[in-house]
Design a protein around this motif. Sequence first.
Motif, PDB file in Angstrom:
ATOM      1  N   SER A  79     -30.470 -80.882  -4.742  1.00 22.67           N
ATOM      2  CA  SER A  79     -30.249 -79.459  -4.463  1.00 22.67           C
ATOM      3  C   SER A  79     -29.055 -79.265  -3.541  1.00 22.67           C
ATOM      4  CB  SER A  79     -31.500 -78.847  -3.838  1.00 22.67           C
ATOM      5  OG  SER A  79     -32.603 -78.931  -4.720  1.00 22.67           O
ATOM      6  N   ALA A  80     -28.923 -80.137  -2.542  1.00 22.54           N
ATOM      7  CA  ALA A  80     -27.775 -80.043  -1.641  1.00 22.54           C
ATOM      8  C   ALA A  80     -26.466 -80.283  -2.386  1.00 22.54           C
ATOM      9  CB  ALA A  80     -27.927 -81.042  -0.500  1.00 22.54           C
ATOM     10  N   ILE A  81     -26.468 -81.249  -3.305  1.00 29.39           N
ATOM     11  CA  ILE A  81     -25.264 -81.508  -4.102  1.00 29.39           C
ATOM     12  C   ILE A  81     -24.890 -80.292  -4.933  1.00 29.39           C
ATOM     13  CG2 ILE A  81     -24.359 -82.887  -6.018  1.00 29.39           C
ATOM     14  CD1 ILE A  81     -25.990 -85.248  -4.942  1.00 29.39           C
ATOM     15  N   ALA A  82     -25.875 -79.683  -5.582  1.00 27.27           N
ATOM     16  CA  ALA A  82     -25.604 -78.524  -6.432  1.00 27.27           C
ATOM     17  C   ALA A  82     -25.200 -77.299  -5.613  1.00 27.27           C
ATOM     18  CB  ALA A  82     -26.835 -78.216  -7.286  1.00 27.27           C
ATOM     19  N   VAL A  83     -25.878 -77.064  -4.479  1.00 27.89           N
ATOM     20  CA  VAL A  83     -25.586 -75.881  -3.667  1.00 27.89           C
ATOM     21  C   VAL A  83     -24.193 -75.955  -3.056  1.00 27.89           C
ATOM     22  CG1 VAL A  83     -26.233 -74.680  -1.542  1.00 27.89           C
ATOM     23  CG2 VAL A  83     -27.992 -75.317  -3.192  1.00 27.89           C
ATOM     24  N   LEU A  84     -23.796 -77.107  -2.550  1.00 23.79           N
ATOM     25  CA  LEU A  84     -22.452 -77.249  -1.986  1.00 23.79           C
ATOM     26  C   LEU A  84     -21.376 -77.047  -3.046  1.00 23.79           C
ATOM     27  CD1 LEU A  84     -22.976 -80.269   0.428  1.00 23.79           C
ATOM     28  CD2 LEU A  84     -22.641 -77.871   1.046  1.00 23.79           C
ATOM     29  N   ASN A  85     -21.650 -77.494  -4.255  1.00 30.15           N
ATOM     30  CA  ASN A  85     -20.700 -77.281  -5.345  1.00 30.15           C
ATOM     31  C   ASN A  85     -20.571 -75.797  -5.674  1.00 30.15           C
ATOM     32  OD1 ASN A  85     -18.940 -77.922  -7.424  1.00 30.15           O
ATOM     33  ND2 ASN A  85     -20.577 -78.246  -8.911  1.00 30.15           N
ATOM     34  N   ILE A  86     -21.693 -75.098  -5.695  1.00 31.29           N
ATOM     35  CA  ILE A  86     -21.661 -73.655  -5.978  1.00 31.29           C
ATOM     36  C   ILE A  86     -20.968 -72.896  -4.852  1.00 31.29           C
ATOM     37  CG2 ILE A  86     -23.114 -71.619  -6.319  1.00 31.29           C
ATOM     38  CD1 ILE A  86     -25.166 -73.460  -7.651  1.00 31.29           C
ATOM     39  N   LEU A  87     -21.255 -73.267  -3.605  1.00 32.47           N
ATOM     40  CA  LEU A  87     -20.629 -72.591  -2.470  1.00 32.47           C
ATOM     41  C   LEU A  87     -19.120 -72.753  -2.475  1.00 32.47           C
ATOM     42  CD1 LEU A  87     -23.095 -73.357   0.483  1.00 32.47           C
ATOM     43  CD2 LEU A  87     -22.744 -71.183  -0.707  1.00 32.47           C
ATOM     44  N   LEU A  88     -18.629 -73.915  -2.887  1.00 35.18           N
ATOM     45  CA  LEU A  88     -17.177 -74.113  -2.953  1.00 35.18           C
ATOM     46  C   LEU A  88     -16.546 -73.161  -3.958  1.00 35.18           C
ATOM     47  CD1 LEU A  88     -14.659 -75.858  -2.162  1.00 35.18           C
ATOM     48  CD2 LEU A  88     -15.191 -77.254  -4.162  1.00 35.18           C
ATOM     49  N   ALA A  89     -17.131 -73.062  -5.156  1.00 42.29           N
ATOM     50  CA  ALA A  89     -16.563 -72.208  -6.198  1.00 42.29           C
ATOM     51  C   ALA A  89     -16.651 -70.728  -5.823  1.00 42.29           C
ATOM     52  CB  ALA A  89     -17.280 -72.473  -7.521  1.00 42.29           C
TER      53      ALA A  89
END
Length: 304
Positions: A262-272
């Motif tokens: 979840s942390a991997i996915a959330v950080l990726n979404i926050l960057l975009a």
Amino acid sequence: MASTNDPFQFQEFEEAGNLLEANRDAVTISIEEDNIKPDKQRKAAGFTPDGDDEDPLASDDKTELLSGPNKSVPFWTFEYYQRFFDIETHHVKERIIGSVLPWPGKNFVHVHLRRNPDLYGPFWICTTLVFAIAISGNISNFLVHLGKPNYKYTPEFRKVTIAATAIFSYAWFVPLALWGLLLWRNNKIMNLVSYSFMEIVCVYGYSLAIYIPAVVLWIIPYEWLRWCSIVVAVCLSGSVLVMTFWPAVRDDHPKVIIAILSAIAVLNILLAVGCKAYFFSKPEAVLPADSSAATGLTKAPSST
């Protein structure tokens, strides 16, 4: 005494000279030159003896390859990072295609890296993405205000610095935190799959390649197109990361697995979403120059 006609009797060399005088066209064979002439013929033809067949450069390469793994170079030296930039162009192309078009069930590290990570591709992907975000943001801002007489275009060079800070921090500090977390969990639970820090950096760097064409599409001032490109880029980039790090956490506790992925996915979404919100925010309406004077000033009442 031996008979003069004895065939085994020792003959003097003078008799051989007499025979040569009798038949001057006879062919003679020199035993001493038997081994010399073939050597001369080999040298004339370009051949060398067996001891000289090996190229000294090739032998040096073999020695270097054999002694290479035994060398331990400190990570703060230039020689340590030099080998991560020694990569062929077609390998970089394959890794970019593999990150843009992830295949279900295929691990990016095992299929494309093969224990040979590089920093050449991630560095140029991050650098290209930084300038793509900054330039596209300026062009988008210019196109939105195009045709407005009261708008004066001013290039915002600070966007390059902000974009570089955001992209390179994501590409280095997030892998560093993830590497430390996986190393800590691997010490507690003996896991069969482990990744080095450079492999994690390489995966994160190549996962950003899909954002470069997405950012270029953000120039078009249509919010629905921007959000569609964000969704596609986040899904492709996130799937590469999740499928890569799933084997490293699948044997862990279920809550830990959910937290890490979840942390991997959330950080990726926050960057975009963060890049879109900051660099491609909806512009504010520009009021006419004399609107404030028309609305703020009122006619003073007559004294008479």
